[in-house]
Design an enzyme around this catalytic site. Structure first.
Site, PDB file in Angstrom:
ATOM      1  N   ARG A 192    -111.638  49.172  52.254  1.00  0.00           N
ATOM      2  CA  ARG A 192    -111.968  50.564  51.502  1.00  0.00           C
ATOM      3  C   ARG A 192    -113.169  50.882  50.850  1.00  0.00           C
ATOM      4  O   ARG A 192    -113.834  51.478  50.166  1.00  0.00           O
ATOM      5  CB  ARG A 192    -110.645  50.375  50.183  1.00  0.00           C
ATOM      6  N   CYS A 240    -112.795  49.469  44.861  1.00  0.00           N
ATOM      7  CA  CYS A 240    -111.543  48.521  45.135  1.00  0.00           C
ATOM      8  C   CYS A 240    -110.200  48.586  45.277  1.00  0.00           C
ATOM      9  O   CYS A 240    -109.696  49.069  45.518  1.00  0.00           O
ATOM     10  CB  CYS A 240    -112.126  48.170  43.460  1.00  0.00           C
ATOM     11  N   LYS A 300    -113.453  54.211  50.578  1.00  0.00           N
ATOM     12  CA  LYS A 300    -112.397  55.238  52.029  1.00  0.00           C
ATOM     13  C   LYS A 300    -111.918  55.862  51.193  1.00  0.00           C
ATOM     14  O   LYS A 300    -111.768  56.936  51.305  1.00  0.00           O
ATOM     15  CB  LYS A 300    -111.355  54.194  52.590  1.00  0.00           C
ATOM     16  N   HIS A 318    -133.208  81.555  60.450  1.00  0.00           N
ATOM     17  CA  HIS A 318    -133.714  81.288  58.461  1.00  0.00           C
ATOM     18  C   HIS A 318    -134.408  80.263  57.925  1.00  0.00           C
ATOM     19  O   HIS A 318    -133.951  79.688  56.975  1.00  0.00           O
ATOM     20  CB  HIS A 318    -132.405  82.262  57.600  1.00  0.00           C
ATOM     21  N   ASN A 369    -108.955  48.574  38.704  1.00  0.00           N
ATOM     22  CA  ASN A 369    -109.880  49.457  39.077  1.00  0.00           C
ATOM     23  C   ASN A 369    -109.573  50.530  38.622  1.00  0.00           C
ATOM     24  O   ASN A 369    -109.057  51.269  37.314  1.00  0.00           O
ATOM     25  CB  ASN A 369    -108.277  50.209  40.393  1.00  0.00           C
ATOM     26  N   GLY A 370    -110.883  51.606  38.385  1.00  0.00           N
ATOM     27  CA  GLY A 370    -111.217  52.365  37.962  1.00  0.00           C
ATOM     28  C   GLY A 370    -112.083  52.570  36.850  1.00  0.00           C
ATOM     29  O   GLY A 370    -113.240  51.762  37.185  1.00  0.00           O
ATOM     30  N   TRP A 374    -116.389  47.684  43.816  1.00  0.00           N
ATOM     31  CA  TRP A 374    -117.351  48.602  44.775  1.00  0.00           C
ATOM     32  C   TRP A 374    -117.829  48.466  43.148  1.00  0.00           C
ATOM     33  O   TRP A 374    -117.286  49.561  42.337  1.00  0.00           O
ATOM     34  CB  TRP A 374    -116.695  49.772  45.198  1.00  0.00           C
ATOM     35  N   GLU A 428    -122.346  59.298  58.269  1.00  0.00           N
ATOM     36  CA  GLU A 428    -121.205  58.672  57.689  1.00  0.00           C
ATOM     37  C   GLU A 428    -121.624  57.410  58.681  1.00  0.00           C
ATOM     38  O   GLU A 428    -121.693  55.987  57.968  1.00  0.00           O
ATOM     39  CB  GLU A 428    -119.576  58.618  57.518  1.00  0.00           C
ATOM     40  N   GLU A 438    -117.801  69.260  60.501  1.00  0.00           N
ATOM     41  CA  GLU A 438    -117.179  67.367  60.793  1.00  0.00           C
ATOM     42  C   GLU A 438    -117.824  66.764  61.427  1.00  0.00           C
ATOM     43  O   GLU A 438    -118.049  65.715  61.312  1.00  0.00           O
ATOM     44  CB  GLU A 438    -115.825  68.103  60.711  1.00  0.00           C
ATOM     45  N   LYS A 444    -119.512  63.367  61.078  1.00  0.00           N
ATOM     46  CA  LYS A 444    -119.071  61.524  61.764  1.00  0.00           C
ATOM     47  C   LYS A 444    -120.061  60.867  62.177  1.00  0.00           C
ATOM     48  O   LYS A 444    -120.402  60.025  61.444  1.00  0.00           O
ATOM     49  CB  LYS A 444    -118.476  62.321  62.862  1.00  0.00           C
TER      50      LYS A 444
HETATM   51  C1  G6P Z   1    -114.453  59.912  51.862  1.00  0.00           C
HETATM   52  C2  G6P Z   1    -113.942  59.165  52.807  1.00  0.00           C
HETATM   53  C3  G6P Z   1    -114.129  60.635  53.915  1.00  0.00           C
HETATM   54  C4  G6P Z   1    -113.253  61.519  53.074  1.00  0.00           C
HETATM   55  C5  G6P Z   1    -113.078  62.071  51.381  1.00  0.00           C
HETATM   56  C6  G6P Z   1    -112.091  62.655  51.027  1.00  0.00           C
HETATM   57  O1  G6P Z   1    -115.978  60.020  51.596  1.00  0.00           O
HETATM   58  O2  G6P Z   1    -115.397  58.261  53.212  1.00  0.00           O
HETATM   59  O3  G6P Z   1    -114.271  59.984  55.172  1.00  0.00           O
HETATM   60  O4  G6P Z   1    -112.950  62.525  53.866  1.00  0.00           O
HETATM   61  O5  G6P Z   1    -114.071  60.407  51.113  1.00  0.00           O
HETATM   62  O6  G6P Z   1    -110.953  61.521  50.672  1.00  0.00           O
HETATM   63  P1  G6P Z   1    -109.801  62.135  50.784  1.00  0.00           P
HETATM   64  O7  G6P Z   1    -109.345  60.423  51.084  1.00  0.00           O
HETATM   65  O8  G6P Z   1    -109.288  63.055  49.995  1.00  0.00           O
HETATM   66  O9  G6P Z   1    -109.437  62.584  51.980  1.00  0.00           O
END
Ligand code: G6P
Length: 608
Positions: A27, A2, A603, A504, A101-102, A75, A488, A481, A485
């Site tokens: 976000r 949010c 985000k 395995h 928010n929250g 959100w 995502e 990672e 990527k």
């Molecule tokens: C979300 C984002 C990721 C990020 C993760 C941790 O899942 O989409 O890109 O790595 O949160 O976020 P932070 O702000 O704590 O690095």
């Protein structure tokens, strides 16, 4: 997650609120709304879907006159993403509007109490209890009404409150959810994220938990949770609006990939002085450092993978055992952590709920927390014992790129600094590492330049239903990672495996044409990984290798190769990820995905 914006001044509020909401779109959200104080009271407009839909509904705000208002991107957590559940919410008498928010944890009990008292709920949200509480506690004095209502709330909340009785006043409240005030001339603002403010003002006040502010066009007054006025410093935001715009790139993600050389330079340059790594913010002496008998790294998502990748450098250079633990697991694990544990908390946003909770849990057990954070003034940055900022600048795309590489850069500096102080970093190795650190921005640029052809290569891989990413040691960390990527942003199933583990289980899934991305940047283990490449190829896999430029062995084995410039093994993850970021980007582009705002992702994950 949010987003909140608020404006009070003499200009028309709605267009400014909509503009602010657009800047918060990155976000992640699923509905949007605004409430503006007009001649006939508060008018609320909200829609499920994009801010653009709200712009169309309101003629870009022209249909909602008034110069004080609040806005929100939601959100969904409590209740589906419908028009009704979207914020702002309005009290039954129409005099209060709230954005939030929250999560209000005791909302069910409050809802029951308020329903019994005759208040009608229109939405399924936890937020709606707040407007009814405001109406119930209305005392004629807005500040004390808000204080009484807020005292009933349990959980996390950043609130924006508008009241028809004080048409040019806004109230902003913060408890465990970010909220920033923007100080203007004859107008003032608030937002959950500085990105929404920078085009209007660069003067910001960061509220702390338990604080609230009263905003009018003439000024801002901040109070503590008891209602006592307090002085807060005004901080100058150092980046400008261009930093949060695409600047000619098709997507923020591509722009942020390209910004990595500069971002990493900003992370390392102030910390290198006369051939030494100097961490002013974490300048512990050897005796203090020696008290730490282990390092626990906690984080979520890519930040966790940065911890996994940096574990190798930290252990090799400091000889302290390092354990990366997912924050969502650590917080409930009754961890074996005490005053001899150095907790490294990694977070781009500094607001990830699980990471905050894990840090609190570990600090309560005596651990000291060193935060590695990008967003200045964020909750993690402010509540850790020490904070090293990554100075990556605003990262808008949901999938992190420069956030991750700058985290790695800072972690490598940390490993060198601690290793050096403890006298455990070999005198012969130090200059070689320093040389690579100094060249990092150039090497990253080189890794980008070497991979400008990835757009064409992506065409060979974009139809895959599943991709496997393999590697050993540092390469495995990079593969984690790389796979994230891909998942995502392209929505293609991608899985990372330690190459030695393939036999395995995962090898059973390899069939004709299955793409396998093999990271081979660890010279000592290259032959081992090549044997895994041979195994999967024998079962029909199409192998794309990530390797050092000029590596002939790999060219002979893999179907396709992408290259990075050579660098010390411990630092390879910062370069190996670059072609994988680009591959994910181009595969997602090929498949027409919403690259900067992938579905279901946010985000900044500010709820558990
Ligand atoms: C979300 C984002 C990721 C990020 C993760 C941790 O899942 O989409 O890109 O790595 O949160 O976020 P932070 O702000 O704590 O690095």
């Amino acid at each position: 997650m949010c987003g909140i914006v608020g404006f009070t001044g003499t200009r028309s509020a709605a267009p400014l609120l909509l503009e602010g909401l657009k800047r918060l779109e990155y976000r992640g959200y699923d509905s949007a709304g605004i409430a503006v104080m007009g001649n006939e009271g508060i008018r609320v407009e909200k829609v499920s879907g994009k801010v653009q839909k709200l712009c169309e509904k309101t003629g870009d705000g022209a249909a909602v006159p008034g110069s004080t208002g609040i806005g929100h991107t939601r959100w969904a957590t409590h209740g589906a993403p419908t028009d009704t559940n979207a914020h702002p919410h309005l009290s039954n008498d129409g005099r209060y509007a709230v954005v939030h928010n929250g999560i209000i944890e005791n909302y069910a009990a409050l809802r029951e109490e308020l329903t019994a008292k005759g208040y009608t709920f229109l939405s399924e949200t936890d937020t709606e209890v707040i407007v009814h509480l405001l109406e119930m506690y209305d005392s004629g004095d807005l500040k004390s009404t808000v204080l009484r209502a807020v005292a009933r709330l349990e959980g996390s909340y950043a609130l924006g409150v508008l009241c028809a009785d004080q048409p040019d006043t806004l109230i902003a409240v913060r408890e465990a959810s970010p909220l920033i005030l923007g100080v203007g001339v004859g107008e003032n603002y608030f937002a959950s994220d500085v990105t929404a403010l920078v085009s209007y003002t660069k003067n910001a006040i960061y509220l702390d938990d338990g604080e609230f502010a009263v905003l009018t066009p003439a000024g801002i007054t901040v109070y503590d949770c008891t209602g006592r006025q307090i002085e807060k410093p005004v901080t100058r935001v150092t980046w400008d609006v261009e930093a949060a715009e695409k600047g000619g790139y098709a997507h923020f993600m591509l722009k942020e990939i390209m910004e990595q050389p500069a971002a990493v330079r900003a992370a390392i340059a102030p910390r290198l002085r006369d051939g030494e790594v100097v961490l002013d913010e974490f300048d512990l002496d050897a005796e203090t450092l020696r008290q730490f008998n282990k390092i626990v790294i906690t984080a979520c998502g890519s930040a966790y993978y940065a911890g996994c990748a940096a574990k190798y450098a930290l252990e090799a250079l400091t000889r302290i055992p390092v354990e990366p633990v997912l924050a969502s697991e650590l917080r409930y694990s009754d961890p074996l952590i005490d005053a001899h544990t150095l907790l490294i908390v990694i977070s781009q946003s500094g607001e990830t709920a699980d990471t905050i909770a894990a840090m609190r849990e570990c600090r309560a057990r005596g651990a000291k927390a060193l935060a590695i954070v990008n967003v200045v003034g964020s909750t993690i940055a402010k509540s850790a014992d020490w904070t090293l900022y990554t100075w990556a600048g605003p990262e808008i795309a949901v999938a992190t790129t420069k956030g991750y590489t700058t985290q790695l850069a800072v972690l490598f500096l940390l490993a060198m600094s601690v290793g050096r102080k403890l006298g455990r970093l070999d005198d012969a190795l130090y200059p070689a590492l320093l040389y690579d650190i100094l060249r990092l921005p150039k090497l990253i640029q080189n890794a980008i330049d070497l991979n400008h052809g990835l757009g064409a290569l992506a065409k060979k891989y974009h139809r895959a239903s599943s991709l496997f990413f393999i590697g050993r040691n540092t390469d495995w960390a990079s593969a984690l990672e790389g796979a994230l990527k891909m998942k995502e942003i392209s929505y293609i199933h991608a899985e990372s495996y330690a190459a030695g583990e393939l036999k395995h289980g995962t090898i059973a899934l390899i069939e004709e044409g299955t793409p396998v991305i093999a990271v081979c940047c660890n010279a000592a283990l290259e032959d081992k990984t090549i044997s895994n490449i041979v195994e999967v190829k024998a079962r029909g896999a199409r192998v794309l290798a990530v390797a050092f430029r000029g590596d002939r062995k790999i060219v002979a084995q893999a179907n396709d190769c992408v290259f990075i410039p050579p660098i010390h093994t411990l630092f390879t993850p910062i370069l190996a990820v670059i072609p994988m970021q680009l591959l994910a980007y181009y595969v997602a582009k090929e498949n027409g995905c919403d690259i900067d705002k992938p579905k279901n992702l946010a985000k900044s994950v500010t709820v558990e």
